[in-house]
Motif scaffolding. Structure first.
Motif: not given
Length: 336
Positions: A95-99, A237-244, A250-255
């Protein structure tokens, strides 16, 4: 598992007359409830079909009366010692990654996850204004049926994590034992605590009813409740991080995916990384109470299947049988 101020501390803390009367009323309610000796050797109270230690029950009754969620709140729900710390770290980092200008600036590197995401029935029960309104995450161990009606009737989302009962029990016993020893109290033997756990007696227990409540709610409200297991999260874990990220809006962008943002977050939130941070190795929390807690006791092993090193095969089979019976007909089968 957290600890809150007991009634005597609340009454002596110089807070408002209203707060004093409230604490007194909760103590009066508790005096009418069925009780048994719990995991810590103290009384556990049966309230709305679940067992609670006094500090948890006081906080629960307070938020049931007073808590009003924000429409954007996301609740991280769990039974104690089922992956709470990891779930807090992952969701907070996502959630805070954009900061962040880079992962090295994350609060997770200087604050333990439980101080990044506050507990509903502990910190927020004592001080509802003690939260960052820009961070919608709130943690709770409260069973689904006992959540404040204001939460259940809202549009708030809930993420629930559970775990194989055997590993959860062993992790819980170690946590309680370490906490007691740090306060010069001799813990109950593992075998004695196991009997209590198998009879449903644990803080927020029975475990199976805790799991079933959120499972059934997730089937009824799949858009509002995401049900996860610790074992499946470890497996991918990667698939679940994406699901979360998707579930929290706040889905991960392709970039971001191409730049490895998902893996950066997973690495930063890994047991190895978090457990070796200075704040988690040597820091303490709840220093304003009579029972400060060493951050290190929240990080033991983080592995699945560790129960085999502590329970006999007969004990493991017994707990498996109990869980199978209790979950029968629900459509839920937890990983072992």
């Amino acid at each position: 598992m957290e600890s809150s101020l007991p009634s005597t501390q609340i009454l002596d803390s110089g807070e408002s007359a209203e707060r004093k009367n409230e604490a007194k009323n909760y103590s009066e309610v508790m005096s009418t409830l069925p009780k048994v000796k719990g995991l810590r050797g103290n009384d556990f109270y049966l309230y709305q079909r679940f067992w609670y230690a006094p500090f948890s029950l006081e906080g629960l009754m307070s938020v049931q009366e007073h808590f009003n969620p924000q429409s954007t709140d996301i609740f991280l729900a769990s039974f104690p010692k089922t992956g709470t710390t990891w779930l807090k770290a992952l969701t907070f980092a996502i959630l805070t990654r954009s900061r962040l200008s880079g992962s090295t600036t994350s609060s997770l590197l200087t604050k333990m996850p439980h101080d990044c995401v506050l507990f509903l029935e502990f910190q927020l029960a004592q001080n509802p204004g003690n939260r960052d309104s820009a961070i919608p995450l709130i943690s709770t161990h409260v069973p689904y049926s006992c959540l404040p009606k204001s939460i259940i009737s809202s549009s708030c989302k809930i993420i629930y994590i559970c775990r194989d009962a055997k590993d959860s029990f062993v992790s819980l016993w170690y946590f309680v034992a370490k906490l007691q020893r740090s306060n010069n109290v001799e813990p109950l033997p593992l075998e004695e605590v196991f009997e209590l756990f198998c009879n449903g007696i644990a803080n927020y227990g029975p475990y199976w009813d805790h799991v079933l409540g959120y499972w059934r709610a997730s089937l009824e409200f799949p858009e509002k409740i995401l049900f996860l297991t610790y074992e499946e999260m470890m497996k991918d874990t990667a698939a679940h991080a994406t699901k979360l990220a998707e579930f929290m809006g706040c889905s991960f962008t392709l970039e971001e995916e191409e730049e490895g943002e998902v893996q950066k977050i997973i690495s930063m939130c890994s047991f190895e990384k978090l457990s070796n941070l200075e704040v988690n190795k040597n820091g303490k929390r709840r220093l304003d109470t009579s029972i400060p807690i060493q951050n290190s006791i929240y990080f033991r092993r983080g592995k699945r299947g560790d129960w085999e090193n502590h329970l006999t095969p007969e004990m493991g089979a017994r707990l498996d049988d109990i869980m199978e019976q209790k979950l029968k007909g629900s459509g839920l089968k937890l990983p072992r």
